[in-house]
Scaffold this motif. Structure first.
Motif, short mmCIF file in Angstrom:
data_model
loop_
_atom_site.label_atom_id
_atom_site.label_comp_id
_atom_site.label_asym_id
_atom_site.label_seq_id
_atom_site.Cartn_x
_atom_site.Cartn_y
_atom_site.Cartn_z
N HIS A 1 15.26 -6.95 18.32
CA HIS A 1 14.19 -7.25 19.28
C HIS A 1 12.98 -6.41 18.91
O HIS A 1 13.00 -5.18 19.04
N ILE A 2 11.94 -7.06 18.41
CA ILE A 2 10.72 -6.38 18.00
C ILE A 2 9.70 -6.45 19.14
O ILE A 2 9.40 -7.53 19.65
N LEU A 3 9.15 -5.30 19.51
CA LEU A 3 8.18 -5.24 20.62
C LEU A 3 6.78 -5.03 20.05
O LEU A 3 6.53 -4.06 19.33
N THR A 4 5.87 -5.95 20.36
CA THR A 4 4.49 -5.81 19.92
C THR A 4 3.57 -5.79 21.13
O THR A 4 4.01 -6.01 22.27
N ASP A 5 2.28 -5.54 20.90
CA ASP A 5 1.33 -5.48 22.01
C ASP A 5 1.17 -6.83 22.70
O ASP A 5 0.90 -6.89 23.90
N SER A 6 1.31 -7.91 21.94
CA SER A 6 1.06 -9.23 22.51
C SER A 6 2.34 -10.01 22.83
O SER A 6 2.45 -10.64 23.88
N LEU A 7 3.34 -9.95 21.93
CA LEU A 7 4.56 -10.73 22.11
C LEU A 7 5.78 -9.92 21.71
O LEU A 7 5.68 -8.96 20.94
N ASP A 8 6.92 -10.31 22.25
CA ASP A 8 8.19 -9.75 21.80
C ASP A 8 8.91 -10.81 20.97
O ASP A 8 8.88 -12.00 21.30
N TYR A 9 9.56 -10.38 19.89
CA TYR A 9 10.25 -11.29 19.00
C TYR A 9 11.72 -10.91 18.93
O TYR A 9 12.06 -9.74 18.77
N ILE A 10 12.59 -11.92 19.05
CA ILE A 10 14.02 -11.69 18.99
C ILE A 10 14.59 -12.45 17.79
O ILE A 10 14.39 -13.66 17.66
N TYR A 11 15.30 -11.72 16.93
CA TYR A 11 15.89 -12.30 15.73
C TYR A 11 17.39 -12.02 15.73
O TYR A 11 17.86 -11.05 16.32
N GLU A 12 18.11 -12.89 15.04
CA GLU A 12 19.54 -12.69 14.85
C GLU A 12 19.87 -12.80 13.37
O GLU A 12 19.46 -13.76 12.71
N PHE A 13 20.60 -11.81 12.86
CA PHE A 13 20.93 -11.78 11.43
C PHE A 13 22.36 -11.31 11.22
O PHE A 13 22.90 -10.55 12.04
N GLY A 14 22.95 -11.72 10.10
CA GLY A 14 24.12 -11.03 9.60
C GLY A 14 23.68 -9.70 9.04
O GLY A 14 22.55 -9.58 8.53
#
Length: 201
Positions: A69-82
């Protein structure tokens, strides 16, 4: 052997099992068994977080799939990886996170089955404070009442105040229990507490 003697033994075994599996015993045992590794995870994460806020955790019982879960000033991004996917390193590089250190953090968490880590910010006396949450899914329980429970360890940056039962207080002078995220926390040591929760993050 008389029936009442057998009954007494069974009661003693059940009481011993329940005590061994109590939240306080499990969490304290887990913490002291893995204290060095937990402290290292906290240090690694604390070093990485200011360079780019993020949370990371495992989504599967084998600890091979991570949620980033990456937190930025404008949006949060959620990624899933092996854990071994090249896309993970590419994404970390994109957000200017230290790929080597994050990989180290993932391995540290895998080794002791730490499910999730994040920074939690809150206000106390109108001042912004922060602590680090780590969650653990206990594997020793198999009962319907506990299989959805997680144990949340909290790392405070400074010693805290507790009542005579080890419950976290707002302040030493105010004997009021402090709730964080709606939960009451119990002392493990002056800076580390725990609670149980149905959610791991």
């Amino acid at each position: 052997m008389p029936a009442n003697r057998i009954y007494t033994i069974l009661l003693a075994i059940a009481a011993s099992w329940l005590t061994a599996c109590s939240p306080r015993v499990f969490t304290s045992k887990y913490y002291f068994q893995h204290a060095a590794a937990l402290d290292q995870i906290e240090e690694t994460y604390k070093e990485l977080y200011p360079k780019g806020p993020f949370t990371i955790g495992f989504n599967d019982k084998n600890y091979q799939i991570i949620s980033l879960h990456i937190l930025t000033d404008s949006l949060d991004y959620i990624y899933e990886f092996g854990v071994n996917e090249p896309r993970l390193a590419d994404t970390l590089t994109k957000y200017k996170l230290d790929t080597t250190k994050v990989a180290q953090l993932i391995l540290q968490m895998q080794a002791i089955r730490c499910t999730w880590i994040k920074t939690y910010e809150y206000y106390l006396d109108e001042k912004l404070k922060s602590l680090i949450f780590m969650s653990v899914k206990p594997r020793v329980f198999n009962t319907p009442l506990s299989y959805k429970k997680y144990y949340i360890l909290t790392y405070f940056p400074q010693p805290q105040y507790f009542d005579s039962n080890g419950k976290l207080l707002d302040k030493r002078t105010l004997r009021r229990l402090r709730k964080i995220n709606g939960e009451i926390f119990t002392r493990i040591n002056d800076k580390v507490c725990y609670t149980t929760s149905g959610n791991f993050r």
